[in-house]
Design a protein around this motif. Sequence first.
Motif, PDB file in Angstrom:
ATOM      1  N   UNK A  85       0.854  -1.201   0.000  1.00 16.44           N
ATOM      2  CA  UNK A  85       0.000   0.000   0.000  1.00 16.44           C
ATOM      3  C   UNK A  85       0.891   1.252   0.000  1.00 16.44           C
ATOM      4  N   UNK A  86       1.930   1.230   0.836  1.00 14.95           N
ATOM      5  CA  UNK A  86       2.836   2.382   0.920  1.00 14.95           C
ATOM      6  C   UNK A  86       3.538   2.621  -0.418  1.00 14.95           C
ATOM      7  N   UNK A  87       3.894   1.526  -1.098  1.00 12.21           N
ATOM      8  CA  UNK A  87       4.603   1.673  -2.378  1.00 12.21           C
ATOM      9  C   UNK A  87       3.706   2.381  -3.400  1.00 12.21           C
ATOM     10  N   UNK A  88       2.426   2.004  -3.436  1.00 17.81           N
ATOM     11  CA  UNK A  88       1.498   2.641  -4.379  1.00 17.81           C
ATOM     12  C   UNK A  88       1.300   4.109  -3.995  1.00 17.81           C
ATOM     13  N   UNK A  89       1.162   4.369  -2.708  1.00 12.43           N
ATOM     14  CA  UNK A  89       0.959   5.754  -2.249  1.00 12.43           C
ATOM     15  C   UNK A  89       2.157   6.622  -2.626  1.00 12.43           C
ATOM     16  N   UNK A  90       3.344   6.061  -2.478  1.00  8.45           N
ATOM     17  CA  UNK A  90       4.537   6.845  -2.799  1.00  8.45           C
ATOM     18  C   UNK A  90       4.641   7.104  -4.308  1.00  8.45           C
ATOM     19  N   UNK A  91       4.346   6.059  -5.074  1.00  9.99           N
ATOM     20  CA  UNK A  91       4.465   6.187  -6.538  1.00  9.99           C
ATOM     21  C   UNK A  91       3.546   7.270  -7.083  1.00  9.99           C
ATOM     22  N   UNK A  92       2.376   7.450  -6.455  1.00 13.54           N
ATOM     23  CA  UNK A  92       1.380   8.382  -7.014  1.00 13.54           C
ATOM     24  C   UNK A  92       1.141   9.603  -6.126  1.00 13.54           C
ATOM     25  N   UNK A  93       2.018   9.842  -5.168  1.00 10.33           N
ATOM     26  CA  UNK A  93       1.866  10.992  -4.258  1.00 10.33           C
ATOM     27  C   UNK A  93       0.485  11.026  -3.608  1.00 10.33           C
ATOM     28  N   UNK A  94       0.135   9.954  -2.938  1.00  9.95           N
ATOM     29  CA  UNK A  94      -1.178   9.883  -2.283  1.00  9.95           C
ATOM     30  C   UNK A  94      -1.035  10.097  -0.780  1.00  9.95           C
ATOM     31  N   UNK A  95      -2.030  10.710  -0.194  1.00 15.17           N
ATOM     32  CA  UNK A  95      -2.146  10.695   1.263  1.00 15.17           C
ATOM     33  C   UNK A  95      -2.572   9.300   1.694  1.00 15.17           C
ATOM     34  N   UNK A  96      -2.160   8.902   2.904  1.00 13.84           N
ATOM     35  CA  UNK A  96      -2.700   7.663   3.482  1.00 13.84           C
ATOM     36  C   UNK A  96      -3.531   8.060   4.693  1.00 13.84           C
ATOM     37  N   UNK A  97      -4.788   7.633   4.700  1.00 15.45           N
ATOM     38  CA  UNK A  97      -5.678   7.912   5.833  1.00 15.45           C
ATOM     39  C   UNK A  97      -5.775   6.620   6.632  1.00 15.45           C
ATOM     40  N   UNK A  98      -5.148   6.605   7.790  1.00 15.66           N
ATOM     41  CA  UNK A  98      -5.147   5.362   8.565  1.00 15.66           C
ATOM     42  C   UNK A  98      -6.193   5.436   9.673  1.00 15.66           C
ATOM     43  N   UNK A  99      -7.118   4.493   9.638  1.00 20.71           N
ATOM     44  CA  UNK A  99      -8.197   4.443  10.621  1.00 20.71           C
ATOM     45  C   UNK A  99      -7.796   3.441  11.700  1.00 20.71           C
ATOM     46  N   UNK A 100      -7.465   3.982  12.872  1.00 22.27           N
ATOM     47  CA  UNK A 100      -6.849   3.186  13.948  1.00 22.27           C
ATOM     48  C   UNK A 100      -7.840   2.836  15.057  1.00 22.27           C
ATOM     49  N   UNK A 101      -9.147   2.902  14.793  1.00 21.15           N
ATOM     50  CA  UNK A 101     -10.072   2.787  15.929  1.00 21.15           C
ATOM     51  C   UNK A 101     -10.019   1.416  16.618  1.00 21.15           C
ATOM     52  N   UNK A 102      -9.550   0.388  15.905  1.00 15.99           N
ATOM     53  CA  UNK A 102      -9.454  -0.938  16.551  1.00 15.99           C
ATOM     54  C   UNK A 102      -8.028  -1.269  16.982  1.00 15.99           C
ATOM     55  N   UNK A 103      -7.178  -0.252  17.111  1.00 16.04           N
ATOM     56  CA  UNK A 103      -5.750  -0.484  17.374  1.00 16.04           C
ATOM     57  C   UNK A 103      -5.516  -1.346  18.612  1.00 16.04           C
ATOM     58  N   UNK A 104      -6.400  -1.275  19.600  1.00 19.08           N
ATOM     59  CA  UNK A 104      -6.194  -2.028  20.845  1.00 19.08           C
ATOM     60  C   UNK A 104      -6.890  -3.380  20.841  1.00 19.08           C
ATOM     61  N   UNK A 105      -7.706  -3.649  19.828  1.00 20.36           N
ATOM     62  CA  UNK A 105      -8.483  -4.888  19.842  1.00 20.36           C
ATOM     63  C   UNK A 105      -7.874  -5.919  18.890  1.00 20.36           C
ATOM     64  N   UNK A 106      -6.833  -6.596  19.378  1.00 24.23           N
ATOM     65  CA  UNK A 106      -6.152  -7.653  18.629  1.00 24.23           C
ATOM     66  C   UNK A 106      -6.154  -8.884  19.527  1.00 24.23           C
ATOM     67  N   UNK A 107      -6.282 -10.070  18.905  1.00 19.79           N
ATOM     68  CA  UNK A 107      -6.468 -11.275  19.719  1.00 19.79           C
ATOM     69  C   UNK A 107      -5.273 -12.215  19.684  1.00 19.79           C
TER      70      UNK A 107
END
Length: 390
Positions: free
Chosen positions: A192-214
């Motif tokens: 994903x980062x490679x595509x964003x860099x190639x095309x000068x894209x912003x990355x919008x990271x939605x972290x609302x579940x950052x603490x809910x990993x099993x």
Amino acid sequence: MPRFPVTATSATGLSDRVFSRLAARAKDHPGPVHPLHVGDTYLEPLEAARAEAQRTADHPRLHNYAPVQGQPELLDAIAAHLGRRGDQLVDRETIQVTSGATAGLSVVIEALLDPGDEVLLPAPFWPLIRGIINKRGARAVEVPFFDRIDDDDFDVEAALEAAVTEKTAAIYVNTPHNPTGRILPDTVVAAIAAVAERHDLWILSDEVYEELYFGGLPPTPVWARADYQDRCVAVHSVSKAYGLAGARVGWAHGPHAAMEAIRGVQTFSTYCAPKPMQLGAARALTDGAAWLAEARAAYDRAASTTAAKLGLRKPDGGTFVFFDVSARLREGEDTVGLLERCLEAGVLLTPGAASGKDYGSWVRLCFTSVPLDQLEDALDRLAPIVGRRL
Ligand SMILES: Cc1ncc(COP(=O)(O)O)c(C=O)c1O
């Protein structure tokens, strides 16, 4: 051009019935209905974080405006949290408190995108994000994604590249993920980062579940990676991790230039998030570790139970399972018909179409909205209708 009585074009198609058109009908259902359609929790939050624990006697001017950037106690707690999660010092200036992640993403998108811009939206996705993008007059470009990442012949970069146009301005990333419960593997995150860099894209990271990993150790947040940092604005929330969805408190952080624009838009949106609940959120972040560990363990058990009873892969995190029910449809029946049968059995689910145009035959179930005994009852009712035989 909208004129009385015509409403704005950008509001066309937006509706509060995104999670289930059947919810209104549930009121007429005889007997209890398990509400597994909306992502919420049955747990009461940490006492010190609750609305009733915030007192004017302890915080004079409790009901005044908070500073636009955020209440100092909360900014300190967020900076400490980000430092822990990302294993690095985050400049406090680059944090902006928002009224939950929903308004946070709305403000971020308004600050970073113009009408007509396109956002790559790996699908299926959280039902509200498509409307948030549309509301800006931007276009959500759906890319079938999360249900394909295990396929040997799925090329992440190629799939995203095929959707890029001259108008593409951003890509939305959400891991742990609503609705699939997947945590994206490193190789996918890097692609994903490679595509964003190639095309000068912003990355919008939605972290609302950052603490809910099993799976034991917390996954590395994407915003903390070297290949994301320059271009990533991350949006967080206390809704999911701390059972504080009604508090409406979240925050965004990212590169300085982006945050300056975001703070500007925030000023003219809600100005500040609710001050009493910013104080509650600060207490959740500073004192809520034990509460969170218990909640995570309870949700983990609920995830295992759900997967076992319905014959599904156990989610890696989050609060949902998402699965294809096309094999369970009766002759001539569509997904709405099947969801009606679920409601007759006493359980509300979300139609998959809310998570993307390619997911009309899928459904979403939230396993954290009721306690385990009620969840088990709901799953026993659902299994004959939607369960898979492994
Ligand atoms: C992926 C995702 N992002 C954002 C939100 C909204 O969070 P908040 O309650 O902070 O607005 C949700 C809520 O369900 C969600 O699932």
